[in-house]
Design a protein around this motif. Structure first.
Motif, short mmCIF file in Angstrom:
data_model
loop_
_atom_site.label_atom_id
_atom_site.label_comp_id
_atom_site.label_asym_id
_atom_site.label_seq_id
_atom_site.Cartn_x
_atom_site.Cartn_y
_atom_site.Cartn_z
N PRO A 1 -2.79 -14.42 12.14
CA PRO A 1 -3.09 -13.39 13.13
C PRO A 1 -3.59 -12.12 12.47
O PRO A 1 -3.44 -11.93 11.26
CB PRO A 1 -1.76 -13.17 13.84
CG PRO A 1 -0.73 -13.72 12.92
CD PRO A 1 -1.37 -14.75 12.08
N SER A 2 -4.16 -11.26 13.26
CA SER A 2 -4.67 -10.00 12.75
C SER A 2 -3.54 -9.19 12.11
O SER A 2 -2.45 -9.10 12.66
CB SER A 2 -5.30 -9.22 13.91
OG SER A 2 -5.88 -8.06 13.41
N GLY A 3 -3.82 -8.64 10.96
CA GLY A 3 -2.82 -7.83 10.28
C GLY A 3 -1.87 -8.63 9.41
O GLY A 3 -0.96 -8.09 8.80
N SER A 4 -2.10 -9.94 9.32
CA SER A 4 -1.17 -10.77 8.55
C SER A 4 -1.42 -10.66 7.04
O SER A 4 -0.62 -11.16 6.25
CB SER A 4 -1.26 -12.22 9.01
OG SER A 4 -2.59 -12.67 8.91
N GLY A 5 -2.52 -10.07 6.65
CA GLY A 5 -2.76 -9.86 5.22
C GLY A 5 -3.83 -10.76 4.64
O GLY A 5 -3.97 -10.86 3.42
N LYS A 6 -4.64 -11.41 5.48
CA LYS A 6 -5.66 -12.34 5.00
C LYS A 6 -6.68 -11.62 4.11
O LYS A 6 -6.97 -12.05 3.00
CB LYS A 6 -6.41 -12.99 6.18
CG LYS A 6 -5.52 -13.66 7.20
CD LYS A 6 -6.32 -14.32 8.31
CE LYS A 6 -7.08 -13.36 9.19
NZ LYS A 6 -6.24 -12.53 10.07
N SER A 7 -7.22 -10.53 4.65
CA SER A 7 -8.24 -9.81 3.88
C SER A 7 -7.65 -9.23 2.60
O SER A 7 -8.28 -9.27 1.54
CB SER A 7 -8.84 -8.67 4.71
OG SER A 7 -9.47 -9.20 5.85
N THR A 8 -6.44 -8.72 2.72
CA THR A 8 -5.79 -8.16 1.54
C THR A 8 -5.68 -9.21 0.44
O THR A 8 -6.03 -8.96 -0.72
CB THR A 8 -4.39 -7.63 1.91
OG1 THR A 8 -4.53 -6.71 2.99
CG2 THR A 8 -3.74 -6.94 0.74
N TYR B 1 0.86 -1.19 0.00
CA TYR B 1 0.00 0.00 0.00
C TYR B 1 0.89 1.23 0.00
O TYR B 1 1.87 1.29 0.74
CB TYR B 1 -0.90 0.04 1.24
CG TYR B 1 -2.00 -0.98 1.20
CD1 TYR B 1 -3.10 -0.82 0.36
CD2 TYR B 1 -1.96 -2.11 2.03
CE1 TYR B 1 -4.12 -1.76 0.34
CE2 TYR B 1 -2.98 -3.04 2.01
CZ TYR B 1 -4.05 -2.87 1.16
OH TYR B 1 -5.05 -3.78 1.13
N ARG C 1 -13.65 -1.00 3.38
CA ARG C 1 -12.94 -0.85 4.66
C ARG C 1 -13.39 0.38 5.42
O ARG C 1 -13.03 0.58 6.58
CB ARG C 1 -11.43 -0.76 4.42
CG ARG C 1 -10.76 -2.09 4.10
CD ARG C 1 -9.25 -1.91 4.11
NE ARG C 1 -8.54 -3.01 3.48
CZ ARG C 1 -7.92 -3.97 4.18
NH1 ARG C 1 -7.94 -3.96 5.49
NH2 ARG C 1 -7.28 -4.93 3.54
N VAL D 1 2.60 -5.54 2.30
CA VAL D 1 1.65 -6.33 3.08
C VAL D 1 1.73 -7.81 2.72
O VAL D 1 1.66 -8.67 3.59
CB VAL D 1 0.21 -5.82 2.86
CG1 VAL D 1 -0.79 -6.66 3.61
CG2 VAL D 1 0.09 -4.37 3.29
N1 LIG Z 1 -5.30 1.03 2.71
C1 LIG Z 1 -4.24 0.62 3.42
N2 LIG Z 1 -3.14 1.38 3.51
C2 LIG Z 1 -2.07 0.98 4.22
N3 LIG Z 1 -2.01 -0.18 4.88
C3 LIG Z 1 -3.07 -0.99 4.84
C4 LIG Z 1 -4.25 -0.64 4.11
N4 LIG Z 1 -5.14 -1.65 4.24
C5 LIG Z 1 -4.55 -2.57 5.03
N5 LIG Z 1 -3.33 -2.19 5.39
C6 LIG Z 1 -2.39 -2.94 6.20
O1 LIG Z 1 -2.22 -4.21 5.64
C7 LIG Z 1 -2.01 -5.17 6.64
C8 LIG Z 1 -2.92 -6.35 6.38
O2 LIG Z 1 -4.25 -5.99 6.55
P1 LIG Z 1 -5.43 -7.04 6.39
O3 LIG Z 1 -6.70 -6.30 6.55
O4 LIG Z 1 -5.24 -7.80 5.16
O5 LIG Z 1 -5.19 -7.98 7.64
P2 LIG Z 1 -6.05 -9.22 8.14
O6 LIG Z 1 -5.14 -10.35 8.13
O7 LIG Z 1 -7.28 -9.31 7.36
O8 LIG Z 1 -6.36 -8.77 9.63
P3 LIG Z 1 -7.68 -9.04 10.48
O9 LIG Z 1 -7.65 -10.42 10.93
O10 LIG Z 1 -7.56 -8.08 11.60
O11 LIG Z 1 -8.85 -8.74 9.59
C9 LIG Z 1 -2.28 -4.49 7.97
O12 LIG Z 1 -1.06 -4.28 8.61
C10 LIG Z 1 -2.92 -3.19 7.59
O13 LIG Z 1 -2.53 -2.17 8.45
#
Ligand SMILES: Nc1ncnc2c1ncn2[C@@H]1O[C@H](COP(=O)(O)OP(=O)(O)OP(=O)(O)O)[C@@H](O)[C@H]1O
Ligand SMILES: [Mg+2]
Lengths: 282, 410
Positions: free
Chosen positions: A85-92, A57, B408, A66
């Protein structure tokens, strides 16, 4: 020969035998579908294939990497859980695989076609025709009936008659056991019911692939189980399912669990003692 | 998405925020209804003017002292005294073949007295042809003739109201009336003539031209000539001849401009129409500014709505909406608001105009309620255009949202 016939058993055919309905859906979409050599898909081509997929990003000169070098293959008909874990990038990762976001570098092949060059319009069409999304927070339209909510994806598909849309939405609602809530407003439903409506909305276009991002995250365990049961059934009916979760219990409904940590795949394994429903809810 | 569906969903969105929608619509309602009212009241006022002017025959030509260009009125209309026009000019014009009657005018105001009664009147000094030129009939007695005019006879013909007020409706023939301390024999009374061209014809006293010039005003110029030609078709030819005769009379060198203005009644009407139209459109333009204010309100509200509904936009994109679909949705929403406001504004405007017309009619004015289809269509069109214009940016903004970002959004 059209694509969907050989994709195996559709949830609709299995459950409700709406063959004529399916053919209508096919007619309306086949001419606009993304053309790929379908006959090979099930034999030797994965549905999803990524190579060295990276995502970062960029915000005001600050680059946040990410995802790193994701190599992944998912076949048609699989039920995959993505954990981490949270923030690991699953949703991304899910957003990229679901065409909601674009990768930064690497390759993404969907049905063997490189999607990197697809424009926004084409991506919108793929999302509409091939993919269903289920989100943690339901995302139903407020002050709108259940039926209208389920019909929403069909509204972006030209050429369907109102009657056909209604029939399709009704059978999708039957598949999640909510046909009796058809004319309720979305805010008159319980959380579990809302999520089932969201699943019906994801199903209504008879997609190949369903993404579910923490679908049970906002639900109590009983409603959560109900949702998992539906996803399990859909998978048995032939849908490919990619589930994002951080609950081990939920993840073990899948055949395969991919674990992410800090944007990298740290493990990818088959599930041995799979949770499965046998038609009854505990 | 079909337009029917888009309309449905925008009505749903607008109903979800009734108060906000109402307030947004209000700006447009005020704008459109004031434009409609001004156009309609303006047209009504014009109808009043033209109804009055229409009683003047189209075969009449008016001559005023002082030059004017094609469109505008001559300076003498504005109250500037120009002394170039003389009684002799009127005499000369009688020679024109197409001309059937010529009347010269001077005017003044005074308080008239008779039998101990007083009344503020307008006195006119006119030629003997006056009744024919003005198409005026006498109720009693007779009008003076050319001989009486020549010999400065002290005779007077009364307007209907003057007769009623000074003589209580008794026979005034042979009685005396005093203007500017000069005594006149009453020889006739006009029948009721009402108001024409904003002049109350019933509170006038008419005396011979020469008498008024010499005895009452002490001038030797005249302020106006009216003449009749045989038919409408003779007007252009007559105008030509009038010009050449008067230029010769006034010794105007070729290349110099006229020192008079000769116009047919139709031309005069046209000039008046242009002046009043300009006024009408200017006022409507002022009212239209409130539409811009309304439009800015729409833009503001739509921006709020786009922000509030970011997740909805994300969801719609996730299930297959293209940027264009989203843009259409918000644009149609904006246009629905403004057209709704436009329709309410039109209804409101028509009701107000009808009320104004009703009151004017009640007060005895010859006032038509003029609401034209074009002005209604324009109202709808303009309000729709305001929606597109001011809804464009918010809709574009909504369309440009990335699906992930929108999903988001908190
Ligand atoms: N628009 C953005 N700009 C900058 N960083 C971002 C953006 N969207 C997500 N991130 C970062 O990307 C990383 C992964 O986010 P993601 O939402 O994929 O995590 P996740 O694994 O789905 O977490 P969770 O379990 O909490 O949903 C996080 O560190 C988040 O801060
Ligand atoms: Mg997440």
């Amino acid at each position: 020969m059209s694509s969907r016939a050989e994709r195996g058993i559709s949830w609709m055919t299995v459950n409700y035998n709406k063959i004529n309905l399916r053919s209508k859906l096919r007619d309306s979409s086949s001419s606009r579908s993304v053309r790929t050599p379908r006959n090979d898909i099930r034999l030797n081509m994965p549905l999803i294939q990524t190579k060295n997929l990276n995502k970062e990003y960029c915000t005001d000169e600050v680059k946040t990497p990410v995802l790193f070098d994701i190599d992944l293959e998912i076949n048609s008909g699989e039920f995959v859980s993505i954990m981490g874990p949270s923030g690991s990038g699953k949703s991304t990762l899910m957003h990229i695989l679901g065409f909601l976001d674009r990768l930064t570098s690497g390759q993404y092949l969907f049905e063997s076609a490189d999607v990197t060059g697809f424009d926004d319009k084409k991506l919108a069409r793929i999302r509409n025709e091939k993919i269903g999304f289920v989100f943690q927070s339901f995302n139903l339209l407020p002050r709108t009936t259940v039926l209208e909510n389920v019909k929403l994806p069909l509204q972006y598909r030209p050429g369907l008659k109102e009657k056909e849309k209604n029939e399709m939405a009704e059978s999708a609602l039957k598949a999640v056991g909510l046909e009796h809530r058809m004319n309720f407003f979305s805010n008159q439903l319980s959380g579990g019911e809302k999520q089932r409506v969201a699943i019906a909305r994801a199903l209504v276009t008879d997609p190949t692939l369903i993404f579910a991002d923490e679908p049970t995250g906002n639900l109590d365990s009983k409603s959560g189980l109900q949702i998992m049961e539906i996803l399990d059934k859909l998978n048995k009916a032939g849908k490919t399912i990619i589930l994002v979760t951080h609950e081990t219990n939920t993840a073990s409904f899948a055949h395969r669990i991919i674990a992410l940590k800090d944007g990298r795949i740290v493990s990818d394994r088959k599930v041995d003692n799979r949770n499965q429903f046998n038609g009854t809810l505990k | 998405m079909t337009y029917k569906l888009l309309l449905h969903s925008s009505i749903r969105a607008l109903r979800a925020n009734r108060n906000r929608t109402f307030l947004t619509i209000l700006g447009i309602v005020i704008g459109i209804s004031s434009v409609i009212v001004i156009m309609s009241v303006g047209a009504g006022a014009q109808s009043l003017i033209f109804n009055q002017m229409a009683s003047v025959g189209t075969n009449m030509i008016g001559i005023l002292p002082g030059y004017s260009d094609e469109e505008g009125p001559p300076a003498s209309v504005m109250g500037v005294v120009i002394t170039t026009l003389k009684a002799k000019d009127a005499e000369e014009l009688k020679k024109i073949k197409e001309v059937t009657a010529v009347a010269a005018y001077v005017r003044g105001v005074d308080t008239a007295q008779a039998q101990g009664q007083k009344m503020d009147i307008t006195f006119l000094g006119v030629s003997a042809d006056y009744p024919r030129v003005e198409n005026a009939e006498l109720e009693l007695g007779s009008f003076f003739d050319q001989a009486q005019d020549k010999e400065m006879a002290r005779v007077a013909v009364l307007g209907y109201e003057v007769w009623q007020q000074l003589f209580n409706g008794d026979n005034p023939i042979g009685a005396h009336v005093k203007i500017k301390n000069e005594s006149f024999d009453v020889i006739g009374v006009f029948e009721k003539r009402g108001t024409e061209s904003f002049e109350n014809k019933d509170n006038m006293i008419l005396v011979p031209l020469t008498t008024a010039q010499k005895l009452l005003l002490g001038i030797d110029h005249i302020s106006m000539i009216h003449l009749l030609v045989k038919s409408d078709n003779d007007v252009p030819a007559a105008l030509e001849q009038i010009k050449s005769i008067l230029r010769e009379e006034h010794d105007i060198e070729p290349g110099m401009s006229d020192d008079f203005t000769a116009r047919s009644a139709a031309q005069g009407l046209e000039a008046l129409k242009q002046v009043t139209n300009a006024l009408k459109f200017f006022l409507a333009g002022m009212a239209a500014i409130s539409l811009i204010v309304g439009g800015v309100g729409i833009m503001n509200i739509m921006l709020v709505a786009v922000n509030e509904r970011t997740r909805e936009i994300g969801l719609r994109k996730a299930i297959g909406a293209t940027a264009r679909n989203v843009q259409e949705q918000f644009l149609i929403e904006a246009v629905t608001v403004t057209i709704l406001g436009g329709i309410v504004g039109i209804i409101f405007g028509i009701l107000t105009s009808a009320m104004v017309a009703g009151v004017a009619k009640y007060l005895g004015y010859d006032w038509d309620l003029v609401v034209t289809m074009p002005s209604i269509l324009m109202g709808v069109g303009v309000s729709g255009a305001v929606g597109i214009l001011f809804g464009w940016y918010p809709a574009k903004k909504a369309a440009g949202l990335e699906p992930v970002e929108a999903l988001r959004h908190e």
